[in-house]
Design an enzyme around this catalytic site. Sequence first.
Site, PDB file in Angstrom:
ATOM      1  N   HIS A 139       6.236   9.924  -4.912  1.00  0.00           N
ATOM      2  CA  HIS A 139       4.832   9.235  -5.495  1.00  0.00           C
ATOM      3  C   HIS A 139       3.899  10.171  -5.709  1.00  0.00           C
ATOM      4  O   HIS A 139       4.052  11.355  -5.017  1.00  0.00           O
ATOM      5  CB  HIS A 139       4.749   8.057  -4.504  1.00  0.00           C
ATOM      6  N   ASP A 169      -0.077  10.764 -10.975  1.00  0.00           N
ATOM      7  CA  ASP A 169       0.633   9.768 -12.003  1.00  0.00           C
ATOM      8  C   ASP A 169      -0.305   9.710 -13.015  1.00  0.00           C
ATOM      9  O   ASP A 169       0.205   9.576 -14.178  1.00  0.00           O
ATOM     10  CB  ASP A 169       0.542   8.152 -11.367  1.00  0.00           C
TER      11      ASP A 169
END
Length: 388
Positions: A139, A169
């Site tokens: 992540h 991200d």
Amino acid sequence: MRAAPLAGLRVLDLTRLLPGPLATQHLADYGADVIKVEDTGAGDYARCLGPMCGDTSYLYRLVNRGKRSIRLDLKQPAGRELLLRLADDADVLVEGFRPGVMDKLGLGYAVLAERNPRLVYCSISGYGQDGPYAQRAGHDINYIGYAGVLDQIGAAGAAPALANLQIGDLLGGTLSSLVGMLVAVIDARTSGRGRHVDVSMTDAVLAHAIFPLAEVLAHGAVKPRGEDLLTGGVPCYGVYETADGRYMAVGALEEKFWHRVCEALGRADLKPAHLASGELGARARAELAAIFRSRTQAEWTAVFDPIDCCVTPVLPMQESLSDPQLVARGMIVEVDGVTQFGPPVRLSDYAPASFSPAPAAGAHTEQVLAELGVDADELARLRAAQVI
């Protein structure tokens, strides 16, 4: 007003959650026909993240406006065949599975490029399509950790700090994939050949860590977090608490701005401490901290608004949504009753007239398949077999 700049661009979006869906929403905002392809089970996980679940999830609605949605079971041959047929007329396909998943389904780049040589095929992953970490889960926190960025965020002497703006991200998965896709689309339109766009979120973060690399080149290592130019190591660039427990952001890196700050504070004696570090810098920062704690944020904002010196309030998001500059720029819009952000890049002679809301799962399955030539009988068979 000219036509939408990406009108006629067809994009198949197989991504979920945040990086890929936001990238394709940007394409949709500028006129692309984005077809969101979800499985027949849970679909996009963003539909059940946060305070609401299903098509009303705020996260889902904030990154999927302007798209059409179909549901296909790609584990069934008939579902894969439908995707292949869709890809035959697509300009871009973007996916965010682990490397190798699309190949196992028979839907990898080599297969699709043979059918549609001009197809741009974008794969977004944490670590890229090859290398020793390619199959690892991850992540944002992991990607910025490997890229040397997380180590630099935070106060001196404290643990690395976390932000809820996902650098990996968004900078890595969203914006870097947009660059890659558009570069490849431009090339495909002139050469007739698409490309496989391999986006590693870790690579993309590393490639933008310019100041830390400059420190390594100059000194062999980065300074500890909280002690360099941009993390609080100098008086002229930092965050200072106000009397009401709020904060002001001081960004007076240029000497002329710093001098104006000192004059506004009635502390011309602090001018020599502009870029001071060490003991002198610490004393100046302490002096500034005491000064800023003497008034409220609103009072300091009134002082500095007329002065060109890069001192501004630190706003919580709910106040940013009504900030006059952001409102004037059209950055706050309402779509289907939900406050959202407008497109971040303004183009001359183009402004979206309106935005359609994020689609319900499979809302356009029949419409999209009809465009492929699927008739009512075939549609019924596909539905009975749970392919769609």
